[in-house]
Motif scaffolding. Structure first.
Motif, PDB file in Angstrom:
ATOM      1  N   VAL A 113     -34.369  -7.172  -0.098  1.00  0.00           N
ATOM      2  CA  VAL A 113     -33.129  -7.025   0.669  1.00  0.00           C
ATOM      3  C   VAL A 113     -32.507  -5.647   0.509  1.00  0.00           C
ATOM      4  N   SER A 114     -33.029  -4.831  -0.401  1.00  0.00           N
ATOM      5  CA  SER A 114     -32.507  -3.475  -0.590  1.00  0.00           C
ATOM      6  C   SER A 114     -33.626  -2.606  -1.129  1.00  0.00           C
ATOM      7  N   HIS A 115     -33.572  -1.318  -0.770  1.00  0.00           N
ATOM      8  CA  HIS A 115     -34.610  -0.395  -1.231  1.00  0.00           C
ATOM      9  C   HIS A 115     -34.098   0.556  -2.302  1.00  0.00           C
ATOM     10  N   HIS A 116     -32.896   1.074  -2.140  1.00  0.00           N
ATOM     11  CA  HIS A 116     -32.276   1.929  -3.150  1.00  0.00           C
ATOM     12  C   HIS A 116     -30.853   1.452  -3.385  1.00  0.00           C
ATOM     13  N   PRO A 117     -30.609   0.742  -4.496  1.00  0.00           N
ATOM     14  CA  PRO A 117     -31.577   0.367  -5.532  1.00  0.00           C
ATOM     15  C   PRO A 117     -32.463  -0.775  -5.064  1.00  0.00           C
ATOM     16  N   PRO A 118     -33.692  -0.884  -5.591  1.00  0.00           N
ATOM     17  CA  PRO A 118     -34.576  -1.963  -5.159  1.00  0.00           C
ATOM     18  C   PRO A 118     -34.044  -3.314  -5.619  1.00  0.00           C
ATOM     19  N   ALA A 119     -33.890  -4.246  -4.680  1.00  0.00           N
ATOM     20  CA  ALA A 119     -33.372  -5.576  -4.984  1.00  0.00           C
ATOM     21  C   ALA A 119     -34.152  -6.599  -4.182  1.00  0.00           C
ATOM     22  N   ALA A 120     -34.486  -7.702  -4.829  1.00  0.00           N
ATOM     23  CA  ALA A 120     -35.234  -8.783  -4.193  1.00  0.00           C
ATOM     24  C   ALA A 120     -34.465 -10.081  -4.366  1.00  0.00           C
ATOM     25  N   ALA A 121     -34.423 -10.886  -3.298  1.00  0.00           N
ATOM     26  CA  ALA A 121     -33.793 -12.199  -3.326  1.00  0.00           C
ATOM     27  C   ALA A 121     -34.877 -13.262  -3.316  1.00  0.00           C
ATOM     28  N   HIS A 122     -34.649 -14.330  -4.073  1.00  0.00           N
ATOM     29  CA  HIS A 122     -35.653 -15.386  -4.232  1.00  0.00           C
ATOM     30  C   HIS A 122     -34.967 -16.739  -4.098  1.00  0.00           C
ATOM     31  N   HIS A 123     -35.606 -17.633  -3.348  1.00  0.00           N
ATOM     32  CA  HIS A 123     -35.086 -18.990  -3.166  1.00  0.00           C
ATOM     33  C   HIS A 123     -36.245 -19.966  -3.258  1.00  0.00           C
ATOM     34  N   ALA A 124     -36.092 -21.013  -4.060  1.00  0.00           N
ATOM     35  CA  ALA A 124     -37.105 -22.056  -4.187  1.00  0.00           C
ATOM     36  C   ALA A 124     -36.406 -23.405  -4.246  1.00  0.00           C
TER      37      ALA A 124
END
Length: 763
Positions: A472-483
């Motif tokens: 969801v973002s590159h700078h700063p790198p961010a990842a969202a996770h859903h399970a």
């Protein structure tokens, strides 16, 4: 009657004895008298004749503390501060310069030898003794050679200064000669130029001789020193291997000792000694497992666990230490306690066959690459901004690494069936620790996801859960996770990685929060990750450690579990990669103790009673917990066969990049550079990686230009560079008080319909 011409001394060679006739001032009556001078070992001595050298020395001056001054073309003075002063005169300026050159070289060597002698005690104490016969003589030989080479370097330095000095004088004379008119002064000027050219030649010859001596000594010792250096390197490697082996043996013996020191319970002496942690002696024939006692475990987090009184093992249905009746039941395992009560809710067996997943990937190629040539200019920089070749990667993206947290999803399945929040907390804490078990040998860096990249993990048929990640973002790198799982739990997280290269090691600090919500109880847990450190980045074998503290919080009930990851050390008395934790209720009362290692297993023990014990280190008073026998709550799955050739991937990791039909066009499985690396085409993968990174930078610049044209404020939840996530939206969670990206829906419906028109083209 004319005096016989004194013998002309040869060109001075640095370090050799220098002899010759000079005229020495005696007094005003006799004036200058001819004497035989000998320069040797930093001492200048003189005699009336050469015959006196064997028995009578008329005077000696130490050049280490002497000053040498030139008065005119033939005269010079040597003085050691007033006690001794020699006024000397040579027969010509050329001869005087020969003596000056020799004296200056001898003085430099004498000063160096004096300084080395003053420091010799410190130097020899700092050098470790050489084992074996002849070690002392070898050490002396090396020191002697080093002193000789150092003196030659001093000689070269002095000769260099003299060459510069005489070269400048010669240049001035040549310039004067060019502008001189033919006349009476021509002969005198030519004589001066000739003398200065001779001085320059003498000094140059001395320089050449010193260089020849230095080269000869260095060449004669270089092979021997190279062999000695290689021997030292081999010994160091053997020492490191021995230390590592001893540390492993110590760990093995310590664990074997803990497993072997089991004593039966004593009904006559139930009270325990806190200092020793050993119970009284009982009947050796007692085979009741419920009455087993274990040695006290001393933990650096501030508490000690000791076996509980035997009466607690036989109590059933009573309220023990304020715990509910259900928790006061006989010491059953969590599986017996939780799953038995929910056996009627198990889903019916499915007859549809489950897809067979792959169990191997191509072996990792053995390509050499100099890491230091890349990393030396990156010290202190953010890791995500360093252009790294795929040689240091593993063929998985960061989104797939996040999905690996679900490898031990069964812990959450069991937690969902718990009726008691404190028991449920133990499962969540064990799940938190289990997510690090796959990292112990994984020294490869995952691919940085491209902005908008996704990864789905659909295991609804095999395991009952589905997972989706998005960058969801590159700078700063961010990842969202859903399970989410059909067993009644939801896991969501947003992770931003902050990393720094420190020269010897690499620190990776995950920022952000992880949340787990159970549908039945509506309990919501949150926690953060610890710091990951990759050691021996430049030299040695890479190894990974996890260190720090985690607080798992139940925002509904106020329960809390404090976990501590102890830093790994060869010389620590603790078990390597140790993790300890205490589960407390909202009032701070402890109910469970967890202990184990993040790379092997975790155990839990129910606390029956607590008290204040003796002071530990640093004067802090430790809490003593009396616990029931530990039960295993989690154990790491064994790695597949040949994992060392497949990046040490677990069974789940081997399937993450397996091609699947119907996934989104932005899925990590479709990333070409990652696929090429997995197949062993690393050169092509590097070229493709550069192409994708440049394409991403170009896309970002276009978005920034569009944002300037529109000149509008980004919508709520939009990325600062005008990017809005496809499947996630940013919200404020009132329970935890945090703002994070959560799944807004639509992905699985789009997959079912095969409608991916809205997905950006990132590959």
């Amino acid at each position: 009657m004319s005096e016989p011409k004194p013998p002309t001394p040869t060109t001075p060679t640095p370090g050799d004895t220098y002899k010759g006739w000079l005229f020495k001032w005696t007094n005003y009556i006799k004036g200058y008298q001819r004497r035989w001078f000998v320069l040797s070992n930093g001492l200048l001595s003189y005699y009336r004749s050469q015959a006196e050298m064997g028995h009578t020395c008329r005077g000696t001056i130490n050049l280490a503390t002497a000053n040498i001054a030139v008065e005119d073309s033939c005269n010079f003075v040597i003085s050691n501060g007033g006690a001794q002063t020699y006024h000397l005169k040579a027969s010509s300026e050329v001869e005087r310069q020969r003596w000056i050159t020799a004296l200056e070289l001898a003085k430099a060597k004498a000063v160096h030898m004096q300084n080395e002698s003053d420091d010799s005690g410190d130097e020899f104490s700092a050098v470790p003794p050489v084992s074996g016969q002849g070690g002392g003589s070898h050490h002396s030989e090396v020191q002697s050679t080093l002193r000789t080479l150092s003196s030659k370097v001093e000689d070269l330095t002095t000769c260099n200064d003299l060459i510069v000095k005489h070269g400048s004088a010669l240049q001035r004379s040549l310039s004067e000669l060019e502008g001189l008119r033919v006349g009476a002064d021509t002969g005198e000027k030519i004589r001066q130029v000739t003398e200065r050219a001779t001085l320059f030649r003498i000094t140059s010859n001395a320089m050449i001789n010193a260089c020849r001596d230095f080269l000869s000594i260095a060449q004669s010792n270089s092979k021997r020193w190279q062999k000695a250096l290689q021997t030292e390197r081999d010994q160091r490697i053997r020492l490191e291997e021995t230390l590592e082996q001893l540390a492993k043996q110590h760990n093995h013996l310590e664990r074997a000792f803990r497993g072997a020191t089991v004593l039966p319970a004593s009904s006559s002496n139930p009270n325990l000694s806190i200092k020793s942690g050993v119970s009284g002696k009982g009947d050796a024939s007692d085979e009741d497992d419920d009455n087993e006692f274990f040695d006290a475990i001393e933990d650096p987090t501030g508490f000690i666990t000791v076996p509980a009184d035997p009466k607690y093992h036989r109590r059933s249905g009573s309220n023990v230490s304020g715990i509910s009746n259900e928790m006061g039941m006989d010491d059953q395992s969590f599986d017996e306690l939780s799953l038995a009560s929910n056996s009627e809710s198990l889903p019916p067996l499915e007859l549809e066959p489950v897809r067979q997943r792959r169990t191997r990937i191509p072996d990792k190629p053995n390509y050499y690459l100099n890491l230091w040539s890349i990393m030396k200019n990156c010290i202190g920089k953010e890791l995500s901004k360093i252009p790294m070749p795929v040689n240091f990667n593993e063929p998985l993206s960061m989104l797939q690494r996040l999905s690996e947290d679900l490898e031990y999803y069964e812990l959450l399945d069991k937690g969902a069936k718990c009726h008691n929040s404190l028991e449920q907390m133990c499962y969540v804490a064990a799940f938190t620790v289990s997510s690090y078990s796959t990292t112990v040998h994984r020294t490869g860096k995952p691919f940085n996801p491209l902005l908008g990249e996704t990864f789905e993990l659909d295991r609804i048929r095999e395991s009952g859960y589905r997972s989706l990640c998005e960058q969801v973002s590159h700078h700063p790198p961010a990842a969202a996770h859903h399970a989410f799982s059909e067993k009644g739990w939801t896991l969501r997280q947003e992770i931003t990685l902050a990393s720094k290269f420190r020269g010897k090691y690499l620190s990776i600090m995950p920022l952000g929060s992880i949340q787990c919500i159970f549908d039945k109880s509506n309990n919501q847990y949150s926690w953060k990750k610890v710091t990951t450190t990759v050691h021996n980045i430049i030299v040695g074998k890479l190894w990974i450690d996890q260190s720090g503290e985690i607080d798992v919080v139940n925002h509904k009930t106020g329960d809390r579990c404090h976990l501590k990851f102890a830093p790994y050390s060869y010389f620590s008395r603790d078990v390597p990669r140790k993790v300890t934790g205490v589960v407390t209720d909202k009032d701070g009362k402890a109910h469970y103790v967890l202990s184990g290692t993040w790379d092997e297993k975790m155990e839990f023990s129910r606390i029956m009673q607590s008290s204040k014990g003796d002071n530990g280190t640093e004067g802090k008073q430790r809490t003593v917990y009396q616990t029931l026998k530990p039960k295993e709550i989690w154990r790491k799955n064994p790695l597949p066969e040949g994992a060392e050739n497949m990046y040490y991937f677990s069974s789940l990791a081997l399937t993450l990049n397996e091609p699947e039909e119907g996934v989104a066009p932005t899925d990590s499985r479709r990333r070409p550079d990652q696929r090429l690396m997995e197949e062993g085409h690393w050169d092509e993968a590097n070229a493709e990686k550069q192409r994708l990174e440049e394409k991403q930078r170009s896309t970002r610049r276009e978005r920034e230009r569009d944002a300037v044209k529109v000149a509008a404020t980004p919508e709520e939840g939009a990325h600062p560079d005008n990017y809005q996530a496809m499947w996630f939206e940013k919200i404020h969670d009132s329970a935890s008080g945090e703002t994070l990206h959560v799944y807004k829906g639509g992905y699985w419906e789009a997959k079912e319909q095969g409608s991916w028109e809205m997905c950006p083209e990132i590959f």
